[in-house]
Structure formats: structure tokens, C-alpha cells
Design an enzyme around this catalytic site. Structure first.
Site, PDB file in Angstrom:
ATOM      1  N   GLY A 130       0.819  -1.206   0.000  1.00  0.00           N
ATOM      2  CA  GLY A 130       0.000   0.000   0.000  1.00  0.00           C
ATOM      3  C   GLY A 130       0.847   1.247   0.000  1.00  0.00           C
ATOM      4  N   CYS A 131       0.248   2.352   0.400  1.00  0.00           N
ATOM      5  CA  CYS A 131       0.961   3.627   0.461  1.00  0.00           C
ATOM      6  C   CYS A 131       2.188   3.505   1.358  1.00  0.00           C
ATOM      7  CB  CYS A 131       0.016   4.705   0.997  1.00  0.00           C
ATOM      8  SG  CYS A 131       0.831   6.278   1.325  1.00  0.00           S
ATOM      9  N   PHE A 132       3.316   3.992   0.860  1.00  0.00           N
ATOM     10  CA  PHE A 132       4.544   3.838   1.651  1.00  0.00           C
ATOM     11  C   PHE A 132       4.549   4.676   2.917  1.00  0.00           C
ATOM     12  CE2 PHE A 132       6.601   6.263  -2.193  1.00  0.00           C
ATOM     13  CZ  PHE A 132       5.823   7.382  -1.956  1.00  0.00           C
TER      14      PHE A 132
END
Length: 238
Positions: free
Chosen positions: A62-64
Site C-alpha cells: 500500500g501507500c509507503f
């Protein structure tokens, strides 16, 4: 491009943020942010490192921003850098990766002290609180192959430990759905733009962080109190 103008994680007003939070709490999109699974420690840990020199792991889920935030609060981690892995150097930038056609995943390079924490233990945290490994090419509200669950292994030992843990969790029925985490050789890691580094630390009140990432850090403290550090280790990136 300023962080506040990012196309898929906009800032919104407080009233709208609260309404969104209530909606997400009762929707499948909010599940990935709040979920946490108490998992058994890996049965296969690999050989002890020959020295105490720093080692690294590259993980995507997912989003880092959220992955970075979790591991920054993990004792034994000495650095966590948001970036891109899986594609070519010429497309390792946020605008290109966000299009979903570069083969890159938003990833985090975690540098850790093997004398304090093992690679296998990092994977336990990764699967337990950092993301939902059963979501294919998405993570909560973020959709696309750039948000896939992936472990970029640097060598055969990392690949073997990761595969053994996935097999262990599948055999134990740890999740309601199959684990879809990919195991890919680490060809390169490209640090993301400076405004992405330490993003959750610098923007704790942004609605995206509040509803998607801070619950992960809270779950880390709850499920791994012996590993949790209150003061995050910030990125060494300039």
C-alpha cells in the site's frame, strides 16, 4: 509538487474528515487501516548474521507512508526510507508510479540491526499490523498494482524465510482469505521524493494519515509492546 496537492490523498476540512472517518470505519475500505492480526512468530528465522553490520529489507504494502511509519516505531530499526521498487530507474518518480504502469510498487527500505531484531521478526510485523496481505493490487482506499503486497528479497535466505512464513500462516489459517504477497528479487530500490520521507511524522493531522496510518502504529504498540519505540527513527535522507 507539494505534498498538500498530491492527487490521491487530498487534505479535507475537519468536518468532512470526521464524516469520512465514520464512513470508513463501517466500510471495507476502512478495514485495512484498523485491522491487526496477532500472528505466531516465524518458525523459520534463517541463520544468524555473521556480524552486527546493518541489514536491510524492502517491503511493499500500500501507500509507503504507513509502512514507513510502522517500522520507524520498531526497536532495532535504524532507518526507513520510502521509495519505489520493481521497475526501471527512468520511471521511479511519484507521478509515473501513480499511473500504475511502471511495474514499480511503493516500497520502504528498512535498515535494521540484526543484533536487536531479525528479518523474520520484521516480516511478522509486516503481516500483522503494517498492511493486509490478502488484498490483491490494492490496500484499503488505494487501488492499483503500485499498491501491491510484495517482499523484495535481497538473497536466497530472505526469500526462503519469507516463503516459509507465508506457508506457515497459510497452513495455520491465520487469515480469512489467501495471502497474495508476491516474492520478487530485489533488483533496485529508488528513494522517493523528499516530501514523502517521514510523511506521517510531519503530517500527523492529515485525514489520510489519521484514518489509514496512525491506527497501524497504535496496533504495533498494542500487539508488540516489547518492540515498540515511542520516538520514531527518522529517515537519513536529506
Amino acid at each position: 509538487m507539494l505534498a498538500s496537492s498530491l492527487p490521491r490523498r487530498p487534505l479535507i476540512g475537519l468536518g468532512a474528515a470526521l464524516a469520512l472517518g465514520v464512513a470508513l470505519a463501517w466500510s471495507p475500505l476502512g478495514h485495512a487501516a484498523s485491522r491487526a492480526v496477532a500472528l505466531p512468530p516465524p518458525a523459520t528465522t534463517g541463520p544468524a548474521p555473521p556480524d552486527d553490520a546493518p541489514h536491510s529489507a524492502v517491503l511493499a504494502g500500500g501507500c509507503f507512508w504507513g509502512i514507513e511509519a510502522v517500522f520507524q516505531h520498531l526497536d532495532g530499526v535504524t532507518d526507513a526510507v520510502s521509495g519505489y521498487s520493481g521497475g526501471a530507474a527512468r520511471t521511479a518518480d511519484y507521478r509515473s508510479v501513480s499511473a500504475g504502469r511502471t511495474r514499480h510498487a511503493e516500497a520502504v527500505r528498512i535498515t535494521y540491526d540484526p543484533g536487536k531484531i531479525s528479518y523474520a521478526r520484521l516480516l511478522q510485523v509486516f503481516f500483522s499490523v503494517a498492511h493486509d496481505p490478502t488484498q490483491l493490487n490494492r490496500q484499503g482506499p488505494d487501488i492499483g498494482p503500485q499498491y501491491r503486497s510484495a517482499i523484495f528479497h535481497a538473497d536466497e535466505t530472505q526469500r526462503r524465510v519469507a516463503q516459509a512464513y507465508i506457508d506457515q500462516l497459510d497452513a495455520a489459517g491465520a487469515f480469512d482469505r489467501p495471502i497474495v504477497t508476491r516474492l520478487d528479487p530485489l533488483e533496485a530500490f529508488y528513494p522517493a521524493e523528499a516530501y514523502h520521507q517521514d510523511y506521517a511524522y510531519h503530517h500527523p493531522n492529515q485525514p489520510y494519515i489519521v484514518f489509514n496510518d496512525l491506527p497501524k502504529v497504535a496496533n504495533l504498540e498494542r500487539l508488540f509492546p516489547e518492540l515498540y519505540r515511542d520516538d520514531p527513527v527518522l529517515s537519513a535522507m536529506p
